[in-house]
Design an enzyme around this catalytic site. Structure first.
Site, mmCIF file in Angstrom:
data_model
loop_
_atom_site.group_PDB
_atom_site.id
_atom_site.type_symbol
_atom_site.label_atom_id
_atom_site.label_comp_id
_atom_site.label_asym_id
_atom_site.label_seq_id
_atom_site.Cartn_x
_atom_site.Cartn_y
_atom_site.Cartn_z
ATOM 1 N N HIS B 30 32.903 4.940 16.467
ATOM 2 C CA HIS B 30 32.927 5.688 17.724
ATOM 3 C C HIS B 30 33.958 5.118 18.697
ATOM 4 C CE1 HIS B 30 29.001 6.367 15.845
ATOM 5 N NE2 HIS B 30 28.971 7.521 16.480
ATOM 6 N N SER B 119 19.452 3.497 18.575
ATOM 7 C CA SER B 119 18.532 4.586 18.891
ATOM 8 C C SER B 119 18.534 4.662 20.406
ATOM 9 C CB SER B 119 17.139 4.312 18.347
ATOM 10 O OG SER B 119 16.282 5.385 18.668
ATOM 11 N N ASP B 149 25.539 8.651 28.996
ATOM 12 C CA ASP B 149 24.944 9.777 29.726
ATOM 13 C C ASP B 149 24.039 10.631 28.852
ATOM 14 O OD1 ASP B 149 27.334 10.553 28.532
ATOM 15 O OD2 ASP B 149 28.062 11.703 30.237
ATOM 16 N N LYS B 240 35.777 10.099 27.997
ATOM 17 C CA LYS B 240 35.705 9.701 26.607
ATOM 18 C C LYS B 240 37.139 9.649 26.067
ATOM 19 C CE LYS B 240 32.471 10.877 22.882
ATOM 20 N NZ LYS B 240 31.248 11.651 22.613
ATOM 21 N N SER B 336 -9.964 -1.527 28.118
ATOM 22 C CA SER B 336 -10.415 -1.093 26.786
ATOM 23 C C SER B 336 -9.955 -2.052 25.704
ATOM 24 C CB SER B 336 -9.866 0.302 26.468
ATOM 25 O OG SER B 336 -10.431 1.277 27.321
ATOM 26 N N GLU B 357 4.056 3.618 26.887
ATOM 27 C CA GLU B 357 4.050 2.706 25.744
ATOM 28 C C GLU B 357 5.462 2.351 25.287
ATOM 29 O OE1 GLU B 357 2.395 5.603 25.927
ATOM 30 O OE2 GLU B 357 0.297 4.984 26.072
ATOM 31 N N PHE B 382 -2.142 5.088 20.200
ATOM 32 C CA PHE B 382 -1.067 5.307 21.163
ATOM 33 C C PHE B 382 0.155 4.424 20.898
ATOM 34 C CE2 PHE B 382 -4.842 6.508 23.981
ATOM 35 C CZ PHE B 382 -4.865 7.787 23.449
#
Lengths: 613, 613
Positions: B30, B119, B149, B240, B336, B357, B382
């Site tokens: 890239h 990611s 962005d 870019k 909990s 999370e 979760f």
């Protein structure tokens, strides 16, 4: 006080009372989170939500999503008030076999609930999908979503806010029950409605603040929301446990039923039990339009090599020409997954959701709830981002058609962040899921077509590189089947592959054959359900199986084979699993397959070991 | 033009040129996404990021996270410019065995990279974790995060924005490379920096807009960010492919190397190749403080029944008194999961992240990168919300200590949205992961202590209900081990359980014994790595195994047993898997276990079948 005002207040009190009655009968549940929503629900169902209670699938109906799923008792109390369920059912809350579970889930007995909730922050994207489905069909409805304030911390809510504004979805109204208290104490922002107003406006929404127990103000806010052509959020300041002195705005009552000995006092404070019935406004008599001409193009076929990801795009574009119900979602990777092929032929049924996989799956869940055959695709690795949404879609009994591209270490140079090596395990573990992994273009096209009519979560795994053509256009690929590519009467060993490893298995079989070892080769294109009889016969016939997958060695194709063998009788023989055991880096695809030990040489060595026993 | 201005511009040109050279040599990558960041990186590394290149683990260093991981070439080019890597290494980009992969990943040869990226949308939460670690230690550093962005569409970014503002983290600066173009075309908001300014401000941040190729403006913005005591985002309008006429702001160049025959022309436009070296500013000579008195309380012990989730909280609170490096994160369910026990004894090392999370796991990854023994807990169900973050933590070689509570259908009335039934499969599939599932309080305490010193992603699965005490306080529970609770010389069948199903296995063994069938019972508290020798011996000795799990039947404990058997030699005998096969609803725990077929009666029936062969 006007007639409607009185009715709304009475109805809200009934919803609160019934939420208390049901949870105390159950001995658990979330009455106080239900009570904060009571006035919001009363005004909505009595005078704004347009729905035919006798015909919940009517496509002209509005839709309601209870995103704050723990307030399920309030939803069930509302369903009782509109005549959908009776009081006896209400009092079965949370019992074994009851349709009214601890959190809302659509079961056959409850056609008024479209989707499951209970994992927070997911409802708004689902509502957006419903609103988009209505808009595609020209349907008159509005999607209403009730949000809790704790769930506004979930990023998935803001993905949906962004996407709704970008797509200028005017028929979506969110209602935020700002009750100030979360599970373990105050929320981050308490009653600061301005915080949520500023954020909503910065994300392109209209925001309206109201007192969430002032029914006339709520009514006015709903009217304004419907009149606004932007997505609108009604930010309603409420009290958890509103209307009962010992519960209202008190900490320590989350997820707790009122003890039986205090129930009567609580109900008395709310004016006693009622048995009001209200009939929501009817939807308009709109009917879906007849579909015009579609393009009856022939199915794509392949003679030479093609990447299965490309065949997926070809197949989807072909099917889009045949099926007006087909909608395709992209997470800004459509030029990699090849969903862009659909964007070209059916742009009105291609929805760009940018890099927001959770939103993509939520929207898909909403679209399919309204009858769309909805597809979503991303890199297989990035579908992990939406595992909770996919898990909840299972509980919604949703039909999600998913494609994960760029599977395995075979993607090569981009490196491990882009490699799906846990996806087979992840999708196999879902109830009722189907996991497919074709090895060539023809089988890909057939499986994509089959997925369109298959229920549940179906997952297609595709490969980045081109692979050779293996099958003729007349070959059938039933879900649950397999193909045996090489079989003889006296096979020494069975090699089981899928996708890219089927090709390395075939190469290995040739090498073994040159050495006098005859190998049966099975294409396990249906990883779940796997073709158990064929796998069992392979063990019985050859006593030696090598399973090869471009995936982690845990929980994938190898586990599927072992589980099928265990389920079909005694085990006798050797099964060797080849898969990814270590953390990959960048490299050429063939280098990485050699590194992982899933190339031809590794298969040959494993086959020799298996034959030796 | 001042001296620094000239240097920054020259350095930026070098970063752009080296990004082009490396990607053209690799044949992929890239470059254009790297070139948009070149000036931002040049000014940052030359004059703002305080770090000792020779001592990358120096706790006084600033930290840099490349959240837009596809701009890895720019990062490697920058590492070359500061003398961390040489030009020869730069030109190995994306090759098999090279430390510089397609996306950044911390490998031993690259101690300047703390965490993996690739990611999108994950880096800001990681930077927040680093900033929090520095603040806890009183360290002087700042965490800098470079965002793209496109990734601003990921909700996880907004979770981190929210949490950073809530925790008033002033030592966190985000830099947004607003280059207008995503993978497949324009982003949602193009160069509308005002959109991101408004959102950032609504989320409690300071926002500064600059021309991202004006080095003096960038310098001023960084100075302002450092001076601001709120978290600050520098929104930099960039191009870019900046600096090369045929690349600049052009579509169609994402993820593409410049062909070799055009490389020279591109480099010439950037003023040719350079070999500048810059030395970042040194960190201050701050050293970590000596730790004060801790509480040397004894380990918790249990005689009677206790829920393993409660024992987890007890153990963590005990360890917090011994280990000043221990930090605990909550996603608003601490009452909990019982992490609230730590909040009571060490509030300064308990971080509330509310219901987010993904942010929780990102923060944890950042904390551990700076040496914290970081724990996070939520309902097991979760943790699916953060599977992508957990997957990326594996590539970061991070040590994440995770606890998932409320496992299985045994949670009962709350229903399927709250039930973890896919978590064993999900965690087992991760490279180098450890999966533990204790059945009583004592084993829980021992395993929590072991996890504190165990590398990689370690997952502890806990149960909502109280379970009986099985073990004395002197018993050891090594990771990878098991306990055989009942064994005789002539056992007819082996029952393998873990957690709640160990107790049903023991009950079943008693029932079978009354019928003359002797059952060996194994506590597989270490699901991964599983105790393969013990499992193998069980098959060899008894020829019949029943594996019972409160989890989906695919990919969990049963698969672990089968995989271990396959890996240790020929298979001979019967293995029956009992687990969840269908979609649960609400009900009492024992009713749901009966429904799933994992209760004593079902085990007895399966054992009879297994013995029959």
């Amino acid at each position: 006080m006007g007639d409607r005002t009185q009715l709304w207040n009475d109805l809200a009190a009934q919803i609160a009372v019934d939420s208390l009655r049901a949870t105390t009968a159950a001995g658990s549940g979330h009455p106080t989170s239900s009570m904060s929503s009571a006035h919001l629900l009363a005004v909505l169902f009595a005078d704004h939500l347009r729905t035919d209670v006798g015909d919940p699938r009517n496509p002209a109906n509005d839709r309601f999503v209870m995103s704050k799923g723990h307030a399920a008792p309030a939803l069930y109390a509302t369903l009782k008030a509109i005549g959908a369920i009776d009081d006896g059912t209400l009092l079965t809350l949370r019992r074994m076999g009851s349709p009214i579970q601890g959190h809302p889930a659509p079961v056959p007995e409850l056609p008024w609930i479209d989707v499951a909730s209970g994992s927070l922050g997911q409802g708004l994207a689902v509502g957006l999908g419903m609103a988009l489905a209505m808009r595609m069909d020209g349907a008159p409805g509005t999607a209403w979503v009730l949000l809790g304030d704790s769930e506004m911390a979930e990023g998935s809510v803001w993905e949906a806010m962004e996407a709704a504004a970008f797509h200028e979805v005017g028929n979506l109204t969110a209602v935020l029950d700002l009750n100030r208290l979360g599970q373990r104490g105050p929320t981050m922002h308490g009653w600061q409605g301005d915080v949520f107003r500023d954020r909503a406006e910065a994300f392109g929404w209209t925001a309206i603040q109201v007192d969430g127990h002032d029914v006339d103000a709520i009514d006015a806010a709903y009217r304004a929301a419907l009149a606004d052509d932007r997505p609108t959020i009604v930010i309603a300041r409420t009290e958890k446990g509103h209307g009962v002195s010992f519960l209202a705005d008190q900490e320590g009552w989350h997820g707790k039923a009122v003890p039986a000995d205090r129930l009567e006092a609580a109900i008395a404070e709310l004016g006693g039990a009622r048995d009001l019935r209200v009939t929501p406004h009817s939807p308009s008599d709109w009917k879906p339009m007849q579909v015009g001409e579609l393009r009856a193009a022939p199915a794509p076929t392949y003679d030479g090599p093609v990447a299965t990801r490309k065949a997926f795009g070809d197949a989807l574009a072909w099917l889009a020409g045949h099926r007006p119900d087909l909608v395709v979602l992209d997470g800004e990777v459509g030029n990699s997954t090849y969903t862009e092929d659909v964007a070209r032929v059916a742009p009105e049924r291609f929805v760009q959701l940018y890099i927001a996989e959770q939103c993509m799956i939520g929207v898909q869940t909403g679209l399919q709830a309204l009858g769309k055959t909805a597809w979503a695709a991303s890199f297989g690795a990035f579908l992990t981002r939406a595992y909770d949404q996919i898990r909840m879609a299972v509980i919604s009994r949703a039909d999600l058609r998913l494609c994960g591209s760029h599977a395995g270490v075979s993607i090569g140079e981009d490196g491990p962040s882009q490699m799906a090596v846990e996806d087979l395990a992840m999708f196999r573990a879902l109830d009722g899921s189907t996991v497919l992994y074709p090895a060539d273009g023809t089988s890909t096209v057939k499986l994509v077509a089959a997925m369109c009519d298959h229920p549940g979560v179906t997952y297609l795994r595709t490969t980045r590189e081109a692979t050779f053509s293996l099958y003729g256009a007349d070959e059938a690929f039933p879900i649950g089947g397999s193909k045996t590519l090489a079989e003889g009467g006296e096979d020494d060993v069975t090699l089981i592959g899928a996708g890219v490893t089927l090709h390395t298995c075939m190469g290995a079989a040739e090498l073994l054959g040159a050495d006098g070892i005859t190998a049966r080769v099975i294409d396990a294109y249906s990883v779940k359900p796997i073709d158990a009889p064929t796998v069992r016969r392979a063990l019985d016939d050859t006593g030696a199986i090598v399973v090869v997958e471009d995936h982690r060695v845990e929980g994938g194709l190898g586990a599927a084979v072992l589980e099928a063998l265990a389920a079909t009788g005694p085990l006798a023989g050797r099964v060797i699993q080849l898969g990814v055991h270590d953390l990959p880096g960048s490299g050429a695809p063939e280098e990485l397959r050699a590194w992982a030990g899933i190339d031809e040489d590794a298969i040959v060595a494993a086959a020799r070991e298996a034959v030796a026993g």
